[in-house]
Design a protein around this motif. Structure first.
Motif, PDB file in Angstrom:
ATOM      1  N   LYS B   9       0.830  -1.210   0.000  1.00 19.70           N
ATOM      2  CA  LYS B   9       0.000   0.000   0.000  1.00 19.70           C
ATOM      3  C   LYS B   9       0.869   1.266   0.000  1.00 19.70           C
ATOM      4  O   LYS B   9       0.611   2.218  -0.755  1.00 19.70           O
ATOM      5  CB  LYS B   9      -0.914  -0.043   1.223  1.00 19.70           C
ATOM      6  CG  LYS B   9      -1.681   1.230   1.500  1.00 19.70           C
ATOM      7  CD  LYS B   9      -2.736   1.492   0.456  1.00 19.70           C
ATOM      8  CE  LYS B   9      -3.547   2.733   0.834  1.00 19.70           C
ATOM      9  NZ  LYS B   9      -4.025   3.422  -0.373  1.00 19.70           N
ATOM     10  N   ILE B  12       2.540   1.690  -3.402  1.00 16.68           N
ATOM     11  CA  ILE B  12       1.568   2.100  -4.435  1.00 16.68           C
ATOM     12  C   ILE B  12       1.205   3.572  -4.260  1.00 16.68           C
ATOM     13  O   ILE B  12       1.122   4.332  -5.230  1.00 16.68           O
ATOM     14  CB  ILE B  12       0.312   1.200  -4.370  1.00 16.68           C
ATOM     15  CG1 ILE B  12       0.666  -0.207  -4.860  1.00 16.68           C
ATOM     16  CG2 ILE B  12      -0.825   1.794  -5.195  1.00 16.68           C
ATOM     17  CD1 ILE B  12      -0.370  -1.257  -4.547  1.00 16.68           C
ATOM     18  N   ASP B  13       1.011   3.983  -3.034  1.00 12.54           N
ATOM     19  CA  ASP B  13       0.682   5.392  -2.786  1.00 12.54           C
ATOM     20  C   ASP B  13       1.834   6.317  -3.226  1.00 12.54           C
ATOM     21  O   ASP B  13       1.611   7.401  -3.756  1.00 12.54           O
ATOM     22  CB  ASP B  13       0.387   5.615  -1.298  1.00 12.54           C
ATOM     23  CG  ASP B  13      -0.989   5.080  -0.919  1.00 12.54           C
ATOM     24  OD1 ASP B  13      -1.801   4.828  -1.832  1.00 12.54           O
ATOM     25  OD2 ASP B  13      -1.253   4.898   0.282  1.00 12.54           O
ATOM     26  N   ASP B  16       1.900   6.389  -7.101  1.00 12.08           N
ATOM     27  CA  ASP B  16       0.528   6.331  -7.614  1.00 12.08           C
ATOM     28  C   ASP B  16       0.360   6.945  -9.012  1.00 12.08           C
ATOM     29  O   ASP B  16       0.874   8.022  -9.310  1.00 12.08           O
ATOM     30  CB  ASP B  16      -0.408   7.049  -6.627  1.00 12.08           C
ATOM     31  CG  ASP B  16      -1.850   6.622  -6.852  1.00 12.08           C
ATOM     32  OD1 ASP B  16      -2.064   5.620  -7.555  1.00 12.08           O
ATOM     33  OD2 ASP B  16      -2.754   7.287  -6.308  1.00 12.08           O
ATOM     34  N   ASP B  17      -0.351   6.182  -9.822  1.00 10.60           N
ATOM     35  CA  ASP B  17      -0.652   6.648 -11.180  1.00 10.60           C
ATOM     36  C   ASP B  17      -1.743   5.733 -11.730  1.00 10.60           C
ATOM     37  O   ASP B  17      -2.124   4.747 -11.091  1.00 10.60           O
ATOM     38  CB  ASP B  17       0.599   6.550 -12.062  1.00 10.60           C
ATOM     39  CG  ASP B  17       0.477   7.421 -13.310  1.00 10.60           C
ATOM     40  OD1 ASP B  17      -0.624   7.979 -13.551  1.00 10.60           O
ATOM     41  OD2 ASP B  17       1.466   7.532 -14.040  1.00 10.60           O
ATOM     42  N   HIS B  18      -2.203   6.046 -12.917  1.00 15.54           N
ATOM     43  CA  HIS B  18      -3.197   5.162 -13.520  1.00 15.54           C
ATOM     44  C   HIS B  18      -2.553   3.843 -13.946  1.00 15.54           C
ATOM     45  O   HIS B  18      -1.432   3.832 -14.449  1.00 15.54           O
ATOM     46  CB  HIS B  18      -3.848   5.828 -14.735  1.00 15.54           C
ATOM     47  CG  HIS B  18      -4.867   6.844 -14.351  1.00 15.54           C
ATOM     48  ND1 HIS B  18      -4.564   8.188 -14.234  1.00 15.54           N
ATOM     49  CD2 HIS B  18      -6.178   6.712 -14.012  1.00 15.54           C
ATOM     50  CE1 HIS B  18      -5.645   8.840 -13.851  1.00 15.54           C
ATOM     51  NE2 HIS B  18      -6.641   7.977 -13.707  1.00 15.54           N
ATOM     52  N   VAL B  19      -3.273   2.774 -13.720  1.00 13.75           N
ATOM     53  CA  VAL B  19      -2.832   1.460 -14.195  1.00 13.75           C
ATOM     54  C   VAL B  19      -3.953   0.872 -15.041  1.00 13.75           C
ATOM     55  O   VAL B  19      -5.102   1.321 -14.981  1.00 13.75           O
ATOM     56  CB  VAL B  19      -2.517   0.501 -13.019  1.00 13.75           C
ATOM     57  CG1 VAL B  19      -1.261   0.921 -12.300  1.00 13.75           C
ATOM     58  CG2 VAL B  19      -3.701   0.386 -12.068  1.00 13.75           C
ATOM     59  N   LEU B  20      -3.577  -0.118 -15.793  1.00 13.67           N
ATOM     60  CA  LEU B  20      -4.550  -0.747 -16.685  1.00 13.67           C
ATOM     61  C   LEU B  20      -5.022  -2.067 -16.088  1.00 13.67           C
ATOM     62  O   LEU B  20      -4.211  -2.903 -15.676  1.00 13.67           O
ATOM     63  CB  LEU B  20      -3.900  -0.992 -18.042  1.00 13.67           C
ATOM     64  CG  LEU B  20      -4.817  -1.207 -19.230  1.00 13.67           C
ATOM     65  CD1 LEU B  20      -5.725  -0.008 -19.439  1.00 13.67           C
ATOM     66  CD2 LEU B  20      -3.982  -1.466 -20.476  1.00 13.67           C
ATOM     67  N   SER B  52      -4.988  -6.434 -12.613  1.00  8.02           N
ATOM     68  CA  SER B  52      -4.066  -5.494 -13.231  1.00  8.02           C
ATOM     69  C   SER B  52      -3.379  -6.151 -14.431  1.00  8.02           C
ATOM     70  O   SER B  52      -3.201  -7.372 -14.484  1.00  8.02           O
ATOM     71  CB  SER B  52      -3.031  -5.009 -12.221  1.00  8.02           C
ATOM     72  OG  SER B  52      -2.307  -6.088 -11.717  1.00  8.02           O
ATOM     73  N   MET B  53      -2.999  -5.311 -15.358  1.00  4.41           N
ATOM     74  CA  MET B  53      -2.509  -5.776 -16.652  1.00  4.41           C
ATOM     75  C   MET B  53      -1.373  -6.784 -16.546  1.00  4.41           C
ATOM     76  O   MET B  53      -1.260  -7.701 -17.345  1.00  4.41           O
ATOM     77  CB  MET B  53      -2.052  -4.558 -17.454  1.00  4.41           C
ATOM     78  CG  MET B  53      -1.499  -4.849 -18.812  1.00  4.41           C
ATOM     79  SD  MET B  53      -0.945  -3.350 -19.639  1.00  4.41           S
ATOM     80  CE  MET B  53       0.628  -3.064 -18.857  1.00  4.41           C
ATOM     81  N   LEU B 105       4.364  -0.331  -9.147  1.00  2.00           N
ATOM     82  CA  LEU B 105       2.899  -0.390  -9.057  1.00  2.00           C
ATOM     83  C   LEU B 105       2.386  -1.800  -9.323  1.00  2.00           C
ATOM     84  O   LEU B 105       1.603  -2.359  -8.545  1.00  2.00           O
ATOM     85  CB  LEU B 105       2.265   0.592 -10.048  1.00  2.00           C
ATOM     86  CG  LEU B 105       2.386   2.072  -9.690  1.00  2.00           C
ATOM     87  CD1 LEU B 105       1.778   2.945 -10.794  1.00  2.00           C
ATOM     88  CD2 LEU B 105       1.694   2.369  -8.358  1.00  2.00           C
ATOM     89  N   LEU B 109       0.657  -4.375  -6.713  1.00  5.69           N
ATOM     90  CA  LEU B 109      -0.740  -4.774  -6.951  1.00  5.69           C
ATOM     91  C   LEU B 109      -0.836  -6.294  -7.053  1.00  5.69           C
ATOM     92  O   LEU B 109      -1.801  -6.903  -6.583  1.00  5.69           O
ATOM     93  CB  LEU B 109      -1.271  -4.123  -8.241  1.00  5.69           C
ATOM     94  CG  LEU B 109      -1.562  -2.629  -8.156  1.00  5.69           C
ATOM     95  CD1 LEU B 109      -1.948  -2.078  -9.538  1.00  5.69           C
ATOM     96  CD2 LEU B 109      -2.692  -2.329  -7.152  1.00  5.69           C
TER      97      LEU B 109
END
Lengths: 202, 150
Positions: B9, B12-13, B16-20, B52-53, B105, B109
């Motif tokens: 956590k 990731i914080d 942090d960004d957009h993930v697919l 997650s991708m 990330l 995840l």
């Protein structure tokens, strides 16, 4: 995709359907099966729409209602009781519900959501020899032992395959928000407390 | 386990960004990959889900690397290479900092998703407690694998 009444009908020499499939469902299964079985196996599809009816299914198989002449039997859902049938037939494949989806929705669940084809290998079969795979699909990739072997395997199209899968249904999300939702699922699950107690005892 | 979740956590914080997210096989390993005339086929789809991708790729590599300590130091490099290739296919910039961010990330995840794969399993024949203990053990080993990069 509504299911029709149980029926047993032969569509072609190579594909047989038992019960409960309308044309749309059949087309989907046929397309899925053709996609996954490039070999010249005869394919049967069995749409079992009643979770409790597997005994009936077993009886029917004894009565040869199930097309045993086919090389591949496709069943529609997962249950451990299918294992016995699978073993007796030596091969069973599943189309439609994932196990999770099936259990979640129960036998009367969302039957029209046929979204993936899946192979189910009975655990009782020797996992080393993978005889089922060899019969139907060819040998699975040999597990690489050396690093260069791993690299070779990664280079034969794995990333594009993953890309293909992701591309079927992709969405963007903020990692932190997604992580929070994952953490919620973990900490609010019943099994966490049990694990905590088990770890304290060990 | 709680510690691993906390570390995941926190990381990731930080990045942090957009993930697919996309459809994921969920249990991709070499035993589940079958070559055919028209490419690779994946079998055993019972853990299919939205993840997650990079879940499948990381799972495939991690299950191989955790049992081979002498190669642990190569995991990060191999995964980065896959990131670069995927980014190329998606026409995403692959500057070093971007790849580093994606590494942090997606691997973190992956840790959370591995636990969720167990706790969210609805199969009546699945022993969640045993499964979660296996996952905890696996993630502990995975931490050793990726520490060379972290």
């Amino acid at each position: 995709m509504d299911l029709v009444n149980p029926s047993y009908f032969q569509i072609s020499d190579s594909l047989l359907i038992i019960s409960g499939l309308n044309a749309e469902a059949f087309d989907y299964i046929k397309a899925s099966a053709s996609k996954y079985f490039s070999c010249n196996q005869k394919i049967s599809a069995l749409q079992d729409y009643d979770y409790l009816g597997y005994r009936d299914l077993d009886l029917r198989s004894q009565g040869l209602t199930i097309p045993l002449q086919a090389d591949v039997l496709i069943a529609s859902n997962f249950h451990r009781d299918f294992k016995a049938i699978a073993f007796s037939k030596k091969r069973i494949y599943s189309v439609g519900h994932t196990r999770m989806n099936y259990v979640e929705n129960g036998s009367g669940g969302d039957k029209h959501e046929i979204y993936e084809f899946s192979a189910y290998v009975p655990e009782i079969l020797d996992p080393i020899s993978n005889c089922l795979y060899q019969e139907l699909l060819g040998c699975p990739l040999a597990i690489p032992q050396k690093h260069y072997q791993l690299k070779n395997l990664l280079g034969i199209g794995l990333t594009s395959k993953v890309e293909e899968l992701i591309g079927l249904h992709s969405q963007k999300t903020l990692a932190s928000e997604y992580a929070n939702s994952l953490i919620d699922q973990i900490i609010y699950s019943e099994v966490i407390n049990k694990i905590d107690e088990a770890l304290k005892k060990s | 386990m709680i510690e691993q979740i906390g570390v995941a956590k926190e990381t990731i914080d930080k990045f942090d960004d957009h993930v697919l997210l996309g459809l994921s096989h969920g249990d991709l390993k070499f035993e589940h990959i079958v070559p055919s005339d028209d490419g690779l086929k994946f079998i055993d789809w019972e853990t299919l889900g939205l993840r997650s991708m990079m879940f499948d790729v990381i799972n495939l590599l991690a299950t191989w690397y955790v049992r081979r300590a002498k190669y642990h130091h190569l995991f990060g490099h191999d995964l980065m290479e896959i990131f670069v290739n995927l980014n190329k296919e998606r026409n995403i910039r692959f500057a070093a900092e971007e790849i580093k961010k994606q590494f942090h990330l997606y691997t973190n995840l992956f840790v959370l998703e591995r636990y969720v794969r167990v706790v969210a399993n609805k199969s009546i024949s699945f022993n969640k407690e045993a499964g979660l203990l296996r996952a905890i053990n696996f993630i502990d080993q995975f931490t050793l694998v990726r520490k060379y990069y972290v």
